[in-house]
Write an enzyme that holds these catalytic residues in place. Structure first.
Site, short mmCIF file in Angstrom:
data_model
loop_
_atom_site.label_atom_id
_atom_site.label_comp_id
_atom_site.label_asym_id
_atom_site.label_seq_id
_atom_site.Cartn_x
_atom_site.Cartn_y
_atom_site.Cartn_z
N GLU A 1 40.29 19.37 42.91
CA GLU A 1 39.03 19.99 42.50
C GLU A 1 38.47 19.25 41.30
O GLU A 1 39.22 18.99 40.34
CB GLU A 1 39.27 21.45 42.14
CG GLU A 1 38.00 22.24 41.87
CD GLU A 1 38.27 23.70 41.58
OE1 GLU A 1 37.92 24.16 40.47
OE2 GLU A 1 38.83 24.38 42.46
N ARG B 1 43.31 29.87 42.34
CA ARG B 1 43.30 28.48 41.92
C ARG B 1 43.65 27.61 43.12
O ARG B 1 44.45 28.01 43.97
CB ARG B 1 44.30 28.21 40.78
CG ARG B 1 43.89 28.80 39.43
CD ARG B 1 42.69 28.07 38.85
NE ARG B 1 42.37 28.49 37.49
CZ ARG B 1 41.53 29.45 37.19
NH1 ARG B 1 40.92 30.13 38.16
NH2 ARG B 1 41.27 29.77 35.93
N HIS C 1 33.89 26.66 43.21
CA HIS C 1 34.53 27.36 42.09
C HIS C 1 33.49 28.10 41.24
O HIS C 1 33.31 27.84 40.05
CB HIS C 1 35.32 26.39 41.21
CG HIS C 1 36.34 27.08 40.35
ND1 HIS C 1 37.47 26.46 39.87
CD2 HIS C 1 36.40 28.37 39.88
CE1 HIS C 1 38.17 27.31 39.14
NE2 HIS C 1 37.53 28.47 39.14
#
Length: 315
Positions: A259, A231, A278
């Site tokens: 993000e 993450r 991602h």
């Protein structure tokens, strides 16, 4: 578990999932503004995939009969903010078994692409430039995997044929595996200076938030590669930018903080960094594995058997 009024919310149409029990009424909801039905009837909620935390937790406060929250991600950080709205005893289950293959593939891709200079070659192709020369190999490199759960183990599976000088494993607590020892996070200061490649595959928790901060990065050897498939907030972006701008470290990031990475952010143009948006779990491997997991979980739930992958029970 059998009731004609019990409903299950799914991010896929029920007819696309083979093997679902007929004990429930299925509702398809993948984060749209309108709910598909009254949330009060829902007993098993499968969260939308790759939606914001705000979207994911929105129906939770309206689900008084809820028994199971099933994510389609390995991490659960995006639902934790809504758990206080639930009654005690609700089980939160993750998607262990769904993302290992895809995420491990991307981790290996990022390592190889970065070491072999593929991003620069792609830019050279766009400019019709022939960028020959010698590049780094994965062979003979020492690799440190930080976060040795199912995904970390899958990453090691894929590293095994590449003749690495050594693979070191780190997790929250020390243990022994068939492949060798797993070291505790507390040993990182001694392990980081020995690694040529550091791969982050740990969940985001309060203990791992900012784990790869200034002190962590400073202990990495000159020229080492940091790969993050966990993450974004596991890495301190400001500290990483300082190391990249100074030319001491390289990075390959599938996740960032913030993000999505906004236009104009300095990380986009930092030297020696490869960024993917991602997509660790977003591959053709995701959907069939996710659907098999849901059929298996709901079959167990309907039969009154314990579900798999429980990571938390609300109090």
């Amino acid at each position: 578990m059998s009731s004609t009024t019990s409903e299950v919310w799914l991010p896929f149409p029920a007819e696309e999932i083979a093997g679902l029990p007929d004990s429930f009424r299925y509702r398809h909801w993948d984060g749209e503004d309108e709910f598909p039905a009254d949330p009060a009837a829902c007993v098993f909620y499968v969260t939308p995939y790759m939606k914001s935390p705000a979207v994911t937790v929105r129906p939770l406060a309206l689900m008084p009969r809820l028994r199971i929250v099933q994510t389609l991600t390995a991490g659960i950080d995006h639902v934790l903010g809504g758990l206080s709205d639930l009654r005690p005893g609700v089980r939160l289950c993750n998607a262990r078994g769904v993302h290992e293959a895809s995420t491990a593939e991307l981790a290996l891709t990022l390592v190889l692409a970065s070491l072999r200079g593929i991003p620069g070659m792609v830019r050279g192709q766009d400019r019709e430039e022939w960028r020959g020369g010698f590049y780094e190999a994965l062979a003979d490199k020492s690799v440190l995997i930080v976060g040795y759960g199912a995904i970390g183990a899958a990453i090691e599976d894929r590293l095994a044929p590449f003749e690495c000088a050594g693979i070191t494993r780190v997790a929250r607590s020390a243990r022994t595996t068939g492949r060798g020892p797993v070291h505790a996070f507390t040993e990182l200061p001694a392990l980081l200076p020995e690694a040529d490649v550091v791969i982050l595959s740990t969940p985001l928790t309060e203990d791992t938030r900012g784990l790869a901060g200034a002190a962590f990065l400073a202990r990495m050897k000159d020229g080492a590669l940091l790969v993050n498939v966990s993450r974004g907030p596991v890495v301190d972006t400001k500290a990483l930018l300082a190391e990249l701008d100074g030319g001491r470290l390289c990075a390959a990031l599938d996740v960032t903080d913030p993000e999505p990475l906004p236009a104009g952010h300095p990380l986009w143009h930092a030297p020696h960094v490869l960024i993917t948006p991602h997509v660790g779990g977003s591959s053709s491997a995701f959907e069939p594995r996710a659907k098999r997991l849901l059929a298996r979980q709901l079959t167990r739930f309907a039969a009154g058997e314990p579900v798999e992958n429980t990571v938390l029970i609300t109090e």
